[in-house]
Design an enzyme around this catalytic site. Structure first.
Site, mmCIF file in Angstrom:
data_model
loop_
_atom_site.group_PDB
_atom_site.id
_atom_site.type_symbol
_atom_site.label_atom_id
_atom_site.label_comp_id
_atom_site.label_asym_id
_atom_site.label_seq_id
_atom_site.Cartn_x
_atom_site.Cartn_y
_atom_site.Cartn_z
ATOM 1 C CE LYS A 14 -3.590 -2.508 0.066
ATOM 2 N NZ LYS A 14 -4.392 -2.615 -1.157
ATOM 3 C CB CYS A 51 -15.237 -4.973 -2.341
ATOM 4 S SG CYS A 51 -15.824 -3.799 -1.118
ATOM 5 C CG ASP A 104 -4.492 -5.203 -3.437
ATOM 6 O OD1 ASP A 104 -5.689 -4.873 -3.339
ATOM 7 O OD2 ASP A 104 -3.612 -4.759 -2.681
HETATM 8 C C1 OXD Z 1 -6.366 -3.702 1.363
HETATM 9 C C2 OXD Z 1 -5.520 -4.880 1.069
HETATM 10 O O1 OXD Z 1 -6.572 -3.368 2.549
HETATM 11 O O2 OXD Z 1 -5.354 -5.189 -0.121
HETATM 12 O O3 OXD Z 1 -6.842 -3.076 0.406
HETATM 13 O O4 OXD Z 1 -4.968 -5.491 2.000
HETATM 14 MN MN MN Z 2 -6.184 -3.792 -1.497
#
Ligand code: OXD
Ligand code: MN
Length: 601
Positions: free
Chosen positions: A225, A269, A294
């Site tokens: 992230k 989600c 992701d």
């Molecule tokens: C999020 C993850 O929190 O991918 O988006 O862990």
């Molecule tokens: Mn994520």
């Protein structure tokens, strides 16, 4: 301060692969002088190093070995119960001015923040080992690929980074000796895992991240992230590419025609489930393959968007994962997986709510307490996670390592909305698509601390991850569109719409192939659609629903546009834009006005 990570002492030949780049050495030396560790461990990513780190982690109870027959080469880690999710409240963008961070980020002044963090880091690694973890994000030969170094005092972080990134010598080679080369500086210390001393700070101008006081993946695997999205989005705007919170999947028809699709859904989600979708029996001959689950890094070539997955593994939510929801994920996490905060059964297997079969009669829950099916508490934390190498995925796309990435035919936005938003619709053009992304909203989940189930606007699923002013981010999207001669089509989906009885209208999971098929039909210019105020909507017969047990009313409800609900929605779009305090570009304000006007036509 309690020593949560006692030092380890490697034998010769392990932990001594020092980088040759003087800039890296100088920086590591400076952090060593500050944090005062017992010793420094220079990671090389080798198997021997991994075996040693696992053995030491087992000795220190930082890992529990799982039953070798049931889940080979896999381990369980339990985090501090106060530290189970991303902490958006304590996540900061430290740009010289508050305006650069914009209205959606917590801002903090860089010099002051450095000095606060350096104070916390002073002596923080006493009696601990300081690990220096070199890694790359992106396929080894891609021009988009970035080098990062993470300093950490957590063995769990090192072992997770081994899975989630291409870690070790590969990064040292890619960086080389040039002291002016671009690389990310990441510093992480557990400190005493105290929420009062938990800060995740980004210094985009310095390509630097400092994260203290947490051991949770989203806060401490700085590649993900922090670098790939927050710093990544800042670099992407400066350098003319895109860093997005998107899965990337391939869809191949029985005739062998292949498209790639990128999709942005907020955390927890279903991005991992969608990226690993197995088409239902009715779609014989169709294949879905995973490039990433992701994050997508995308650049423009030949007027098209090409995407790479910067990661090397999946850090997914465990509860709800089953052979029904995601067989490929179940196969992936059946071996060589690092689990966090799931339950441990008496025979050394892992268990979580939503796993196939009956719950165990007895287990140890994620905190370490006895658990039975009669317990009131959950056995696994709702945000318990797996870290598993992408190569475990039976549906891994063959082009996942391709340096130039894969061409994107469609971008899908989506959120968790129990009302208002239809199952799927298509934007009229790129600018309208940017508007769909900019106004998307979702009910919050356990992936971040805070209230769960509250609708919040989450533009492009980047609200917690955009490393600069969101208005400039919207402008960047619009600017990218102007440079594309063959832009991807843009769609919005909502798998989570509920009927009057409070039940989900759409079965989801593998059946989402039916929606994906319509998306591909539109890319192939053969899918039917009706013009609606919100965009191109499929009529029920445009969706291939053969073999699906769903009644007409359900389909009508899924695709319906309730004008009253939309009046509320439009007001919320306006309120959201207003809340951003004047940063929203005119193009998007105009899109909003056009949408309002279409409802009066
Ligand atoms: C999020 C993850 O929190 O991918 O988006 O862990
Ligand atoms: Mn994520």
């Amino acid at each position: 301060m309690k020593n949560l990570a006692p030092a380890i002492f490697p034998p010769n030949g392990i932990g001594d692969t020092k980088p040759r780049n003087q800039a890296v050495l100088d920086w590591a030396h400076e952090i060593g002088k500050l944090t005062k560790p017992e010793n420094i461990f220079w990671c090389d990513g080798s198997e021997r190093e991994k075996e040693f780190l696992i053995a030491e982690s087992l000795k220190q109870n930082a890992l529990i070995k799982l039953n070798e027959k049931k889940v080979p080469r896999s381990y369980l880690h339990r985090s501090n119960p106060n530290d189970v999710a991303r902490v958006e409240k304590f996540t900061f963008i430290c740009t010289p001015t508050k305006e650069e961070a914009g209205p959606t980020n917590n801002w903090s002044e860089p010099a002051e923040t450095y000095s606060k963090l350096y104070e916390l880091l002073n002596g923080a690694m006493r009696g601990r080992t300081m690990f220096v973890v070199p890694y790359i994000m992106g396929p080894p030969d891609s021009a988009l690929t970035k080098v990062g170094f993470e300093i950490t005092d957590s063995k769990y972080v090192v072992l997770s980074m081994r899975i989630m990134t291409r870690m070790g010598k590969i990064a040292l080679e890619r960086l080389g000796n040039d002291t002016k080369a671009e690389w990310n500086r990441g510093v992480h210390s557990l400190l005493d895992v105290n929420p009062d001393r938990r800060f995740i700070c980004h210094f985009p101008q310095d390509n630097t991240i400092i994260s203290v006081g947490s051991g949770y993946g989203g806060n401490v695997l700085l590649s993900k992230k922090c670098l790939a999205l927050r710093i990544g989005s800042y670099l992407a705007r400066k350098q003319g590419w895109m860093a997005e919170h998107m899965l990337i999947l391939g869809v191949e028809s029985p005739e062998g025609k292949k498209h790639y699709v990128a999709a942005a859904f907020p955390s927890a989600c279903g991005k991992t489930n969608f990226a690993m979708l197995i088409p239902p029996a009715h779609f014989k001959g169709w294949k879905v393959t995973t490039v990433g689950d992701d994050i997508a890094w995308m650049e423009i070539r030949d007027g098209r968007l090409f995407a790479v997955n910067p990661e090397n593994g999946y850090f997914g939510v465990v509860p709800g994962t089953s052979y029904k929801s995601n067989p490929n994920a179940m196969k992936s996490i059946g071996h060589d997986t690092l689990y966090t905060n799931v339950a441990l059964t008496d025979d050394g297997d892992v268990w979580w709510e939503g796993r196939d079969g009956d719950p165990p009669g007895h287990a140890i829950d994620w905190i370490g307490n006895d658990w039975t099916p009669d317990s009131k508490e959950k056995a696994a934390h709702p945000n318990s996670r797996f870290a598993t190498p992408m190569r475990n995925n039976p549906a891994l796309d063959p082009d996942v390592e391709k340096a130039q990435g894969v061409p994107i035919s469609a971008i899908i936005f989506g959120g968790r909305r129990s009302g208002t938003v239809p199952l799927v619709y298509e934007a009229f053009d790129w600018s309208h698509g940017v508007y769909l992304g900019a106004t998307m909203a979702s009910e919050t989940t356990a992936a971040a601390t805070g209230e769960v189930g509250k609708v919040r606007r989450d533009p492009m699923a980047m609200l917690p991850f955009c490393g600069y002013n969101i208005g400039d981010y919207f402008r960047h999207w619009i600017g990218i569109g102007k440079r594309l001669t063959r832009p991807p089509l843009i769609f919005n989906v909502n798998w989570f719409r509920k009927g009057a009885n409070g039940k989900f209208l759409w079965p989801g999971f593998g059946e989402n192939m039916r929606v994906l098929k319509w998306v591909i039909d539109r890319c192939e210019q053969r899918g039917g659609a009706l013009k609606s105020p919100v965009g191109w909507l499929p009529s029920p017969h445009d969706l291939d629903l053969d073999g699906l047990d769903i009644d007409h009313q359900c389909v009508a409800d899924l695709l319906g546009i309730d004008h009253e609900e939309w009046q509320k929605e439009l007001a919320e779009h306006k309120a959201f834009f207003d809340s951003l305090g004047g940063v929203v570009p005119n193009e998007l304000q105009e899109q909003r006005e056009q949408l309002v006007a279409r409802f009066t036509e």
